[in-house]
Design an enzyme around this catalytic site. Structure first.
Site, mmCIF file in Angstrom:
data_model
loop_
_atom_site.group_PDB
_atom_site.id
_atom_site.type_symbol
_atom_site.label_atom_id
_atom_site.label_comp_id
_atom_site.label_asym_id
_atom_site.label_seq_id
_atom_site.Cartn_x
_atom_site.Cartn_y
_atom_site.Cartn_z
ATOM 1 N N GLU A 1 -13.129 4.977 -3.158
ATOM 2 C CA GLU A 1 -11.832 5.237 -2.767
ATOM 3 C C GLU A 1 -11.170 6.052 -3.961
ATOM 4 O OE1 GLU A 1 -10.344 3.952 0.011
ATOM 5 O OE2 GLU A 1 -8.286 4.882 -0.757
ATOM 6 N N ASP A 2 -10.547 7.120 -3.512
ATOM 7 C CA ASP A 2 -9.630 7.839 -4.622
ATOM 8 C C ASP A 2 -10.375 8.416 -5.803
ATOM 9 O OD1 ASP A 2 -7.635 7.812 -2.759
ATOM 10 O OD2 ASP A 2 -6.238 6.754 -3.996
ATOM 11 N N ASP B 1 -13.661 6.206 2.394
ATOM 12 C CA ASP B 1 -12.586 6.016 3.177
ATOM 13 C C ASP B 1 -11.564 7.153 3.390
ATOM 14 O OD1 ASP B 1 -10.996 4.719 5.268
ATOM 15 O OD2 ASP B 1 -9.458 4.580 3.936
ATOM 16 N N ASP B 2 -11.608 8.014 1.873
ATOM 17 C CA ASP B 2 -10.741 9.199 2.148
ATOM 18 C C ASP B 2 -11.329 10.149 2.947
ATOM 19 O OD1 ASP B 2 -8.888 8.342 0.039
ATOM 20 O OD2 ASP B 2 -10.550 8.491 -1.318
ATOM 21 N N TYR C 1 0.834 -1.103 0.177
ATOM 22 C CA TYR C 1 -0.073 0.176 0.065
ATOM 23 C C TYR C 1 0.802 1.094 0.026
ATOM 24 C CZ TYR C 1 -4.183 2.365 0.302
ATOM 25 O OH TYR C 1 -5.564 3.212 -0.288
ATOM 26 N N ASN D 1 0.266 12.019 1.378
ATOM 27 C CA ASN D 1 1.120 11.013 0.996
ATOM 28 C C ASN D 1 1.113 11.197 -0.463
ATOM 29 O OD1 ASN D 1 -1.187 9.708 0.626
ATOM 30 N ND2 ASN D 1 -0.945 8.640 2.581
ATOM 31 N N ARG E 1 -8.323 10.603 -8.516
ATOM 32 C CA ARG E 1 -7.441 11.256 -7.713
ATOM 33 C C ARG E 1 -6.556 10.074 -6.736
ATOM 34 N NH1 ARG E 1 -8.208 12.023 -2.225
ATOM 35 N NH2 ARG E 1 -6.826 10.253 -2.493
ATOM 36 N N LYS F 1 -5.873 -1.797 -0.873
ATOM 37 C CA LYS F 1 -6.842 -1.808 -0.015
ATOM 38 C C LYS F 1 -7.375 -3.175 0.597
ATOM 39 C CE LYS F 1 -8.457 1.962 2.186
ATOM 40 N NZ LYS F 1 -8.086 3.259 2.049
HETATM 41 P P1 NAD Z 1 -8.358 17.034 -2.419
HETATM 42 O O1 NAD Z 1 -7.817 17.225 -3.881
HETATM 43 O O2 NAD Z 1 -9.705 16.798 -2.068
HETATM 44 O O3 NAD Z 1 -7.667 18.442 -1.509
HETATM 45 C C1 NAD Z 1 -6.437 19.118 -1.773
HETATM 46 C C2 NAD Z 1 -6.812 20.511 -0.995
HETATM 47 O O4 NAD Z 1 -5.303 21.093 -0.862
HETATM 48 C C3 NAD Z 1 -7.485 21.569 -1.760
HETATM 49 O O5 NAD Z 1 -8.286 22.122 -0.773
HETATM 50 C C4 NAD Z 1 -6.695 22.506 -2.204
HETATM 51 O O6 NAD Z 1 -6.973 23.968 -2.156
HETATM 52 C C5 NAD Z 1 -5.413 22.438 -1.147
HETATM 53 N N1 NAD Z 1 -4.048 22.825 -1.991
HETATM 54 C C6 NAD Z 1 -3.712 22.340 -2.961
HETATM 55 N N2 NAD Z 1 -2.706 23.352 -3.115
HETATM 56 C C7 NAD Z 1 -2.289 23.969 -2.041
HETATM 57 C C8 NAD Z 1 -1.421 25.019 -1.642
HETATM 58 N N3 NAD Z 1 -0.385 25.284 -2.349
HETATM 59 N N4 NAD Z 1 -1.610 25.572 -0.375
HETATM 60 C C9 NAD Z 1 -2.696 25.314 0.394
HETATM 61 N N5 NAD Z 1 -3.486 24.435 -0.112
HETATM 62 C C10 NAD Z 1 -3.562 23.792 -1.186
HETATM 63 O O7 NAD Z 1 -7.282 16.206 -1.858
HETATM 64 P P2 NAD Z 1 -7.588 15.064 -0.463
HETATM 65 O O8 NAD Z 1 -8.248 14.137 -0.793
HETATM 66 O O9 NAD Z 1 -8.313 16.049 0.603
HETATM 67 O O10 NAD Z 1 -6.188 14.580 -0.042
HETATM 68 C C11 NAD Z 1 -5.217 15.412 0.127
HETATM 69 C C12 NAD Z 1 -3.955 14.843 0.490
HETATM 70 O O11 NAD Z 1 -4.256 14.157 1.635
HETATM 71 C C13 NAD Z 1 -3.255 13.776 -0.496
HETATM 72 O O12 NAD Z 1 -2.081 13.905 -0.382
HETATM 73 C C14 NAD Z 1 -3.880 12.448 0.284
HETATM 74 O O13 NAD Z 1 -3.101 11.503 -0.135
HETATM 75 C C15 NAD Z 1 -3.747 12.798 1.587
HETATM 76 N N6 NAD Z 1 -4.524 11.784 2.465
HETATM 77 C C16 NAD Z 1 -3.904 11.037 3.259
HETATM 78 C C17 NAD Z 1 -4.599 10.309 4.030
HETATM 79 C C18 NAD Z 1 -3.802 9.605 5.204
HETATM 80 O O14 NAD Z 1 -4.276 8.452 5.852
HETATM 81 N N7 NAD Z 1 -2.718 10.019 5.705
HETATM 82 C C19 NAD Z 1 -5.992 10.158 3.799
HETATM 83 C C20 NAD Z 1 -6.704 10.724 3.051
HETATM 84 C C21 NAD Z 1 -5.810 11.665 2.303
#
Ligand code: NAD
Length: 539
Positions: free
Chosen positions: A237-238, A260-261, A96, A400, A148, A166
């Site tokens: 997912e994603d 899950d996201d 993963y 990530n 995504r 997953k």
């Molecule tokens: P998303 O596309 O829904 O949201 C991204 C957000 O980031 C948007 O609001 C955007 O405006 C903002 N953004 C982009 N560039 C930016 C910048 N330069 N400055 C400030 N804000 C900025 O994405 P998401 O699904 O919310 O995922 C975001 C991240 O979180 C990804 O990297 C994903 O892998 C990670 N994530 C991690 C976990 C975990 O378990 N650790 C779980 C889910 C998502």
């Protein structure tokens, strides 16, 4: 797992759910027509597993390890899961995140054998027929449209690596039998030109469906999947942020489904906050959180934290006032014309701020939570500002894969003089600073979703509710030991994942029974009830 009498000889060796390879005993070799099809020496599962690990560790790259593990998954599921379960902290990053990100980018190039169902835009009108081609009983479906993938953007059908990975974690961490798991790629096309021009790309070569055509496709899938597998939990997912939020709202009260996201991330982050409070000593209602990123992950966290704050006695308005977002266009404030629907609830009546350090100095948050997918956004200045304002600043860098993390563990501890209460989305090793060793742990959804899935399936829950995720978060936080806390770990050690999942499943099932969402009567001992259903491959 014993091979049923009906499958013999070569067919048995080629069935990954039944194959034991060189471990078939002398008696089985006679009874099952395997004489001569295997080398003479009978190997135990332990020796097979040891051999797999030696070979894996000798490989030069993680992507090659991913390919080797997939090949094992395709030929002997029991051995694959034994290796994963017994070495979860070493293997999880290979099957993963972070390796699965690279694997998805290269998916067409490393493709060996299909797994799960690929339903493409060309299959509109016959999705039910395709689902009939999956002849196993599915109780857990993980579906993506690949738009995504992690923080990597639109990877189209290559995103299939995510549902596959997953579901492996569901089986390894919560013991959901692999034969009950169905990965689904909703291949609606891709807008990724590089993939469309790649001769080895595996998906339909067309731009993404959108608007009414997309919605009709997803709706046909949901209805058909529910008809074919009425007892299945369907996990999204994603998907792209706004689609994910919209589909969750559309389907969560009609089908047994969750995202899950949004919801899994929320629960793992809430659990991390609860653990951090064991160190800083405050209460949840005293916290103010500044989110970096205002997408589905950050909004999902805020929604669950809001529910938790309301459950602790705040009004919704009081709860919302403790949560602020900073996105690509700065502070999320009222009057900004570019805000998405899910941002509106959190838009603050504040002047615009375009610099994150200024936002920290203005709002004085006790916690910053990064979920923007922008690498190294928590600069030394950001960390210094947090350390100036807080004795124990809470810093979660959840994005990530690793290249997108807001900061590394090393940067978080060094940037705050070792005072950060840190959780990360990517794996980092221990960090030593002025003689003290910190052991950061991943705020990874894999602490939450396997247990939620098991709890829902075991109780036969009809719907998945926010209350279940809140219960999961509290259970996870309670399982963090004092020794974990002492070394800066906000989550339990990964080798405890099955124990963690069993406890979470019991708490989720408890909610299902209490709320009349379960089928049948509640058993007396829920932990024993869910534990008895966990797949633990041995032969
Ligand atoms: P998303 O596309 O829904 O949201 C991204 C957000 O980031 C948007 O609001 C955007 O405006 C903002 N953004 C982009 N560039 C930016 C910048 N330069 N400055 C400030 N804000 C900025 O994405 P998401 O699904 O919310 O995922 C975001 C991240 O979180 C990804 O990297 C994903 O892998 C990670 N994530 C991690 C976990 C975990 O378990 N650790 C779980 C889910 C998502």
């Amino acid at each position: 797992m014993d091979a049923p009498g009906s499958v013999h000889g070569i067919a048995l060796l080629r069935d990954p759910l039944l194959n034991k390879g060189t471990a078939f005993t002398e008696q089985e070799r006679d009874a099952l027509g395997l004489r001569g099809l295997l080398p003479a020496h009978v190997q135990s599962m332990e020796v097979q597993a040891a051999r797999i690990l030696v070979n894996l560790r000798a490989l030069p790259t993680d992507l090659e390890r991913y390919v080797a593990l997939n090949a094992l998954h395709d030929r002997n599921e029991a051995l694959f899961f034994r290796v994963v379960i017994d070495n979860i902290d070493e293997i999880q990053p290979l099957i993963y995140t972070p390796t699965v990100g690279l694997a998805c980018q290269r998916f067409g190039h490393i493709f060996q054998r299909p797994r799960g169902l690929f339903i493409s835009a060309n299959d509109r009108g016959r999705i039910a027929e395709l689902l009939n081609n999956w002849t196993y009983e599915a109780k857990l479906i993980v579906a993506t449209d690949g738009q995504r993938i992690l923080g990597l953007g639109d990877l189209g059908a290559n995103g299939m690596g995510i549902p596959v990975g997953k579901l492996s974690l569901y089986s390894a961490c919560a013991g959901i039998h692999p034969s009950l798991c169905l990965p689904v790629m909703l291949d609606v096309g891709t807008n990724n030109e590089e993939l469309l021009n790649d001769p080895y790309y595996i998906g339909v070569r067309q731009k993404r469906l959108h608007g009414a055509a997309y919605d009709a496709f997803i709706d046909e899938f949901m209805e058909a999947a529910h008809d074919r597998f009425p007892n299945a939990l369907i996990q999204f997912e994603d998907f792209a942020s706004q689609t994910a939020v919209r589909l969750l709202g559309q389907y969560r009260d009609r089908f047994c489904t969750f995202n899950d996201d949004i919801q899994g991330t929320a629960a793992v982050a809430l659990a991390g906050l609860l653990s951090a409070l064991r160190v800083s000593g405050g209460t949840l209602t005293e916290q103010t959180v500044l989110f970096f990123g205002a997408g589905q992950a950050a909004t999902g966290i805020a929604d669950l934290v809001t529910s938790a704050l309301v459950a602790q006695g705040l009004t919704e308005a009081e709860a919302l006032a403790r949560l602020t977002f900073f996105d690509v266009n700065g502070l999320v404030v009222q009057g900004r014309p570019d805000l998405a629907g899910h941002n509106m609830r959190y838009a603050r009546a504040l002047p615009p701020i375009h610099d994150f350090v200024t936002a920290i100095r203005t709002l004085k948050p006790t916690a910053i939570i990064g979920a923007a997918g922008v690498g190294i956004a928590f600069t030394p200045e950001v960390l210094a500002a947090m350390a100036e304002i807080n004795e124990r600043p809470i810093v979660f860098a959840l994005s990530n894969p690793t290249s997108k993390a807001e900061c590394t563990a090393q940067q978080a501890y060094h940037g705050t003089g070792g005072r950060a209460l840190f959780a990360c989305g990517s794996p980092y090793g221990p960090v030593t600073l002025e003689g003290k060793t910190f052991v950061p742990r991943q705020g990874n959804n894999s602490y939450i979703f396997p247990g939620v899935g098991l709890g829902v399936i075991a109780s036969g829950a009809r719907l998945v509710t926010d209350e279940m995720f809140m219960a999961a978060a509290h259970t996870l936080a309670e399982l963090v030991s004092d020794a974990d806390i002492a070394q800066g770990s906000l989550y339990p050690a990964l080798p405890r994942l099955r124990e963690v999942s069993a406890h979470i499943a019991a708490s989720v099932a408890a909610v299902a029974f209490q709320r009349g969402l379960a089928s049948g009567d509640a058993p007396n001992d829920l932990l024993a009830f869910v534990s008895a259903q966990m797949y633990d491959p041995r032969y």
